[in-house]
Design a protein around this motif. Structure first.
Motif, short mmCIF file in Angstrom:
data_model
loop_
_atom_site.label_atom_id
_atom_site.label_comp_id
_atom_site.label_asym_id
_atom_site.label_seq_id
_atom_site.Cartn_x
_atom_site.Cartn_y
_atom_site.Cartn_z
N ARG A 1 10.22 -7.41 -7.43
CA ARG A 1 10.06 -6.01 -7.03
C ARG A 1 9.08 -5.96 -5.86
O ARG A 1 7.91 -6.30 -6.00
CB ARG A 1 9.55 -5.16 -8.19
CG ARG A 1 9.54 -3.67 -7.87
CD ARG A 1 9.30 -2.82 -9.11
NE ARG A 1 10.36 -2.98 -10.09
CZ ARG A 1 11.51 -2.35 -10.05
NH1 ARG A 1 11.79 -1.54 -9.05
NH2 ARG A 1 12.41 -2.54 -11.01
N LEU A 2 9.59 -5.54 -4.69
CA LEU A 2 8.78 -5.48 -3.47
C LEU A 2 8.55 -4.03 -3.08
O LEU A 2 9.51 -3.24 -3.01
CB LEU A 2 9.49 -6.20 -2.32
CG LEU A 2 8.78 -6.14 -0.97
CD1 LEU A 2 7.45 -6.89 -1.02
CD2 LEU A 2 9.67 -6.71 0.13
N THR A 3 7.29 -3.70 -2.84
CA THR A 3 6.92 -2.37 -2.36
C THR A 3 6.23 -2.53 -1.02
O THR A 3 5.26 -3.28 -0.91
CB THR A 3 5.99 -1.66 -3.34
OG1 THR A 3 6.63 -1.57 -4.62
CG2 THR A 3 5.65 -0.26 -2.85
N LYS B 1 1.90 -4.15 3.09
CA LYS B 1 1.80 -3.06 4.06
C LYS B 1 2.80 -3.25 5.18
O LYS B 1 3.23 -4.38 5.48
CB LYS B 1 0.38 -3.00 4.61
CG LYS B 1 -0.67 -2.63 3.57
CD LYS B 1 -2.05 -2.52 4.21
CE LYS B 1 -3.09 -2.12 3.18
NZ LYS B 1 -4.45 -2.02 3.76
N THR B 2 3.14 -2.16 5.80
CA THR B 2 4.05 -2.20 6.94
C THR B 2 3.55 -3.18 7.99
O THR B 2 2.36 -3.21 8.32
CB THR B 2 4.17 -0.80 7.56
OG1 THR B 2 4.73 0.09 6.58
CG2 THR B 2 5.06 -0.82 8.78
N ALA C 1 7.55 -6.36 7.59
CA ALA C 1 8.06 -5.47 6.54
C ALA C 1 7.96 -3.99 6.93
O ALA C 1 6.99 -3.57 7.61
CB ALA C 1 7.30 -5.72 5.25
N ILE C 2 8.94 -3.23 6.51
CA ILE C 2 8.95 -1.77 6.72
C ILE C 2 9.23 -1.09 5.38
O ILE C 2 9.82 -1.70 4.48
CB ILE C 2 9.99 -1.36 7.78
CG1 ILE C 2 11.39 -1.85 7.39
CG2 ILE C 2 9.60 -1.89 9.16
CD1 ILE C 2 12.47 -1.39 8.36
N PRO C 3 8.82 0.17 5.24
CA PRO C 3 8.95 0.85 3.94
C PRO C 3 10.37 0.88 3.39
O PRO C 3 10.54 0.82 2.16
CB PRO C 3 8.42 2.25 4.23
CG PRO C 3 7.40 2.03 5.30
CD PRO C 3 8.00 0.96 6.18
#
Lengths: 116, 115
Positions: free
Chosen positions: A112-114, A14-15, A81-83
């Motif tokens: 793979r990072l989301t 999450k952000t 982290a940011i989108p």
């Protein structure tokens, strides 16, 4: 066993969360790299390290930090982290190839990072 | 400064027909050039490399590339496509010598192979 390994292979976060991506290599190479891949953009260099005490910013280092814990280990951190950091991340290693002075790079399988 | 242009984002061929993936480069230095392949959900694998020895370079899986300085091109070819060639291909340029860690990637060409 793979020469360049990355963990985790997939991560959803999450952000605002802190994330660490890890890379290990058994090739004995001094040089290690972190790239990100976005669709239609190829790979872009985030950070690179020529040895444990030598770390350098690449083309797109903002929002990232790295740690070279040993010759074989190179970690990438996203402090918050940011989108738009959603991407495929690759670690790579290199040494001099033959007498040409060309540093062929060997890539890990990717993470793979989301970021939601 | 260096740059790479892959002229096609997507190429589709029938199995058994020739493959041509086009790459043009720009480099202030005498360049080295690579082609990497990325199969779905896999890392990048080196197909072949040009390092100023021979202008026609042979790689793995039947791929070849020819370095043409006058045309600043390094096109990738294969005489006969196989289903397993379906993947994304990246042309990469780097200066020879001390700066050769600075890889510049093209945006990739996705190759589809039709049965």
């Amino acid at each position: 066993d793979a020469d360049v390994t990355q963990t985790p292979r997939n991560r959803i976060t999450k952000t605002g969360k802190r994330i660490m991506l890890e890379c290990s290599q058994t090739k004995g190479h001094d040089r290690m790299y972190w790239y990100r891949q976005d669709p239609g953009l190829g790979l872009r260099l985030i950070y690179y390290s020529f040895d444990v005490k030598d770390i350098n910013k690449g083309e797109i280092s903002d929002g990232y930090s790295v740690s070279r814990q040993a010759q074989a280990k190179f970690s990438l951190s996203l402090e918050s982290a940011i989108p738009n950091q959603t991407a495929l991340y690759f670690c790579a290693t290199s040494e001099v190839t033959g007498t040409s002075g060309i540093y062929e790079q060997f890539f890990g399988p990717g993470t793979r990072l989301t970021v939601l | 400064a260096q740059s790479v242009t892959q002229l096609d984002s997507h190429v589709s061929v029938s199995e058994g027909t020739p493959v041509l993936l086009r790459c043009n480069y720009s480099s202030s230095y005498s360049p080295s050039l690579f082609w990497y392949v990325q199969h779905p959900n896999k890392g990048l694998q080196l197909l072949l490399k040009y390092t100023s020895a021979a202008t026609l370079v042979k790689g793995i899986n039947g791929f070849e590339a020819e370095f043409k300085k006058s045309e600043t091109s390094f096109h990738l070819t294969k005489p006969s496509a196989h289903m397993s060639d379906a993947a994304e291909y990246f042309c990469v340029v780097t200066p020879s010598g001390a700066g050769s860690y600075q890889l510049t990637f093209g945006k990739g060409t996705k190759l589809s192979v039709i049965p």
